[in-house]
Scaffold this motif. Sequence first.
Motif, PDB file in Angstrom:
ATOM      1  N   VAL A  36       0.845  -1.203   0.000  1.00 57.18           N
ATOM      2  CA  VAL A  36       0.000   0.000   0.000  1.00 57.18           C
ATOM      3  C   VAL A  36       0.878   1.250   0.000  1.00 57.18           C
ATOM      4  O   VAL A  36       0.649   2.192  -0.761  1.00 57.18           O
ATOM      5  CB  VAL A  36      -0.961   0.000   1.205  1.00 57.18           C
ATOM      6  N   LEU A  37       1.900   1.266   0.858  1.00 59.69           N
ATOM      7  CA  LEU A  37       2.763   2.445   0.969  1.00 59.69           C
ATOM      8  C   LEU A  37       3.586   2.674  -0.298  1.00 59.69           C
ATOM      9  O   LEU A  37       3.782   3.823  -0.713  1.00 59.69           O
ATOM     10  CB  LEU A  37       3.673   2.314   2.189  1.00 59.69           C
ATOM     11  N   SER A  38       4.063   1.615  -0.923  1.00 61.98           N
ATOM     12  CA  SER A  38       4.864   1.804  -2.140  1.00 61.98           C
ATOM     13  C   SER A  38       3.999   2.314  -3.291  1.00 61.98           C
ATOM     14  O   SER A  38       4.443   3.145  -4.080  1.00 61.98           O
ATOM     15  CB  SER A  38       5.582   0.512  -2.524  1.00 61.98           C
ATOM     16  N   ARG A  39       2.755   1.853  -3.372  1.00 58.19           N
ATOM     17  CA  ARG A  39       1.851   2.372  -4.411  1.00 58.19           C
ATOM     18  C   ARG A  39       1.540   3.847  -4.152  1.00 58.19           C
ATOM     19  O   ARG A  39       1.495   4.647  -5.080  1.00 58.19           O
ATOM     20  CB  ARG A  39       0.583   1.533  -4.489  1.00 58.19           C
ATOM     21  N   ALA A  40       1.346   4.206  -2.885  1.00 62.76           N
ATOM     22  CA  ALA A  40       1.097   5.612  -2.548  1.00 62.76           C
ATOM     23  C   ALA A  40       2.338   6.461  -2.813  1.00 62.76           C
ATOM     24  O   ALA A  40       2.230   7.601  -3.274  1.00 62.76           O
ATOM     25  CB  ALA A  40       0.660   5.740  -1.094  1.00 62.76           C
ATOM     26  N   THR A  41       3.515   5.921  -2.534  1.00 62.67           N
ATOM     27  CA  THR A  41       4.769   6.634  -2.803  1.00 62.67           C
ATOM     28  C   THR A  41       4.893   6.958  -4.281  1.00 62.67           C
ATOM     29  O   THR A  41       5.255   8.084  -4.654  1.00 62.67           O
ATOM     30  CB  THR A  41       5.978   5.791  -2.345  1.00 62.67           C
ATOM     31  N   ASP A  42       4.587   5.993  -5.128  1.00 63.00           N
ATOM     32  CA  ASP A  42       4.701   6.211  -6.570  1.00 63.00           C
ATOM     33  C   ASP A  42       3.621   7.159  -7.095  1.00 63.00           C
ATOM     34  O   ASP A  42       3.888   7.986  -7.966  1.00 63.00           O
ATOM     35  CB  ASP A  42       4.626   4.874  -7.314  1.00 63.00           C
ATOM     36  N   ALA A  43       2.412   7.041  -6.566  1.00 66.57           N
ATOM     37  CA  ALA A  43       1.303   7.850  -7.076  1.00 66.57           C
ATOM     38  C   ALA A  43       1.348   9.289  -6.550  1.00 66.57           C
ATOM     39  O   ALA A  43       1.115  10.230  -7.303  1.00 66.57           O
ATOM     40  CB  ALA A  43      -0.028   7.203  -6.702  1.00 66.57           C
ATOM     41  N   ARG A  44       1.640   9.440  -5.266  1.00 62.29           N
ATOM     42  CA  ARG A  44       1.581  10.758  -4.614  1.00 62.29           C
ATOM     43  C   ARG A  44       2.987  11.366  -4.566  1.00 62.29           C
ATOM     44  O   ARG A  44       3.595  11.449  -3.510  1.00 62.29           O
ATOM     45  CB  ARG A  44       0.990  10.603  -3.217  1.00 62.29           C
ATOM     46  N   ASP A  45       3.466  11.828  -5.714  1.00 62.01           N
ATOM     47  CA  ASP A  45       4.851  12.294  -5.803  1.00 62.01           C
ATOM     48  C   ASP A  45       5.104  13.627  -5.097  1.00 62.01           C
ATOM     49  O   ASP A  45       6.234  14.086  -5.024  1.00 62.01           O
ATOM     50  CB  ASP A  45       5.307  12.360  -7.263  1.00 62.01           C
ATOM     51  N   TRP A  46       4.099  14.248  -4.541  1.00 62.02           N
ATOM     52  CA  TRP A  46       4.248  15.490  -3.772  1.00 62.02           C
ATOM     53  C   TRP A  46       4.242  15.231  -2.263  1.00 62.02           C
ATOM     54  O   TRP A  46       4.587  16.105  -1.484  1.00 62.02           O
ATOM     55  CB  TRP A  46       3.118  16.450  -4.110  1.00 62.02           C
ATOM     56  N   ASP A  47       3.871  14.048  -1.842  1.00 63.90           N
ATOM     57  CA  ASP A  47       3.629  13.727  -0.440  1.00 63.90           C
ATOM     58  C   ASP A  47       4.842  12.998   0.148  1.00 63.90           C
ATOM     59  O   ASP A  47       5.242  11.945  -0.351  1.00 63.90           O
ATOM     60  CB  ASP A  47       2.374  12.858  -0.347  1.00 63.90           C
ATOM     61  N   PHE A  48       5.412  13.544   1.223  1.00 65.80           N
ATOM     62  CA  PHE A  48       6.598  12.931   1.833  1.00 65.80           C
ATOM     63  C   PHE A  48       6.257  11.747   2.730  1.00 65.80           C
ATOM     64  O   PHE A  48       7.121  10.907   3.006  1.00 65.80           O
ATOM     65  CB  PHE A  48       7.377  13.969   2.656  1.00 65.80           C
ATOM     66  N   LEU A  49       5.037  11.655   3.211  1.00 71.42           N
ATOM     67  CA  LEU A  49       4.714  10.664   4.229  1.00 71.42           C
ATOM     68  C   LEU A  49       4.769   9.204   3.743  1.00 71.42           C
ATOM     69  O   LEU A  49       5.311   8.360   4.458  1.00 71.42           O
ATOM     70  CB  LEU A  49       3.352  10.987   4.863  1.00 71.42           C
TER      71      LEU A  49
END
Length: 166
Positions: free
Chosen positions: A103-116
């Motif tokens: 879940v976190l890796s997909r969010a990391t790739d999709a949300r390129d503005w979000d550091f969390l």
Amino acid sequence: LAAYGVSVQRMQASPRHDIPSFMQFALPGIVQLVFHGGDRHLASNLNVMRSLMVSSSSDRAAYDVQATLQQQASILNPYHEDNYYIAGAVLAWEGHLDAAQFVLSRATDARDWDFLPPFLTGFNYFYFVKDGVQAGAYANRAADRLRDGQARSMRDLAARWLGTSS
């Protein structure tokens, strides 16, 4: 209709876990899309809402279903903020590190503005996997998404995590 009747009889005969009925199963993603009229965001939102219903006193099986629901929600909508918050706060701590990292890796790739998302992914590598190299790499990715002072602090953390690798 006959297949439905047979499946109901089989389900009644199978042992049940002591978990709420809404957390006993997770439908396949394609079925969820059909049920929700093809709206992947609605299907994702409902998965996340269901996963919010798991309490700390829940049965192990409920966390298994929660992990499946959150992974499906991430596939349907990797931008979903609540989904990665819950994954970072619950899944890894309840023995579902792989699901949390998914879940976190997909969010990391999709949300390129979000550091969390990259920070939480790095934290999981550091704390659970004891991999300072991966943890530091993700902390540096998080730093790239922050402003100067915050980025400097995140890079310091990345250096500390990298320093723990052998």
